[in-house]
Motif scaffolding. Structure first.
Motif: not given
Length: 75
Positions: A6-9, A29-43, A53-60
């Motif tokens: 996600s940092t490289l993205t 990225i937000g949609v994928i992260a939230i859908s991973g939590v809702v539909f697949y039980g990710a933490s 990580g995405f924000n870290l890449g933008l700041m970098g």
């Protein structure tokens, strides 16, 4: 691995130099992260790592532009 990907993205979407591209990639990225939590039980921690990580890449990318001039030439 999630944080690095996600940092490289974030870094590569910032290099597109388009605010629209950054917003669309951030939304997807937000949609994928939230859908991973809702539909697949990710933490929740995994979703937060993806977003951080995405924000870290933008700041970098922003730091690189500040430190190395970002292609702007002085007269």
């Amino acid at each position: 691995m999630i944080l690095a990907t996600s940092t490289l993205t974030g870094l590569f979407s910032a290099l597109l130099r388009s605010a629209f591209a950054v917003v669309i990639v951030a939304f997807l990225i937000g949609v994928i992260a939230i859908s991973g939590v809702v539909f697949y039980g990710a933490s929740i921690l995994t979703a937060l790592l993806v977003i951080a990580g995405f924000n870290l890449g933008l700041m970098g990318a922003a730091l690189g532009y500040v430190l190395f001039g970002g292609g702007a030439r002085r007269a």
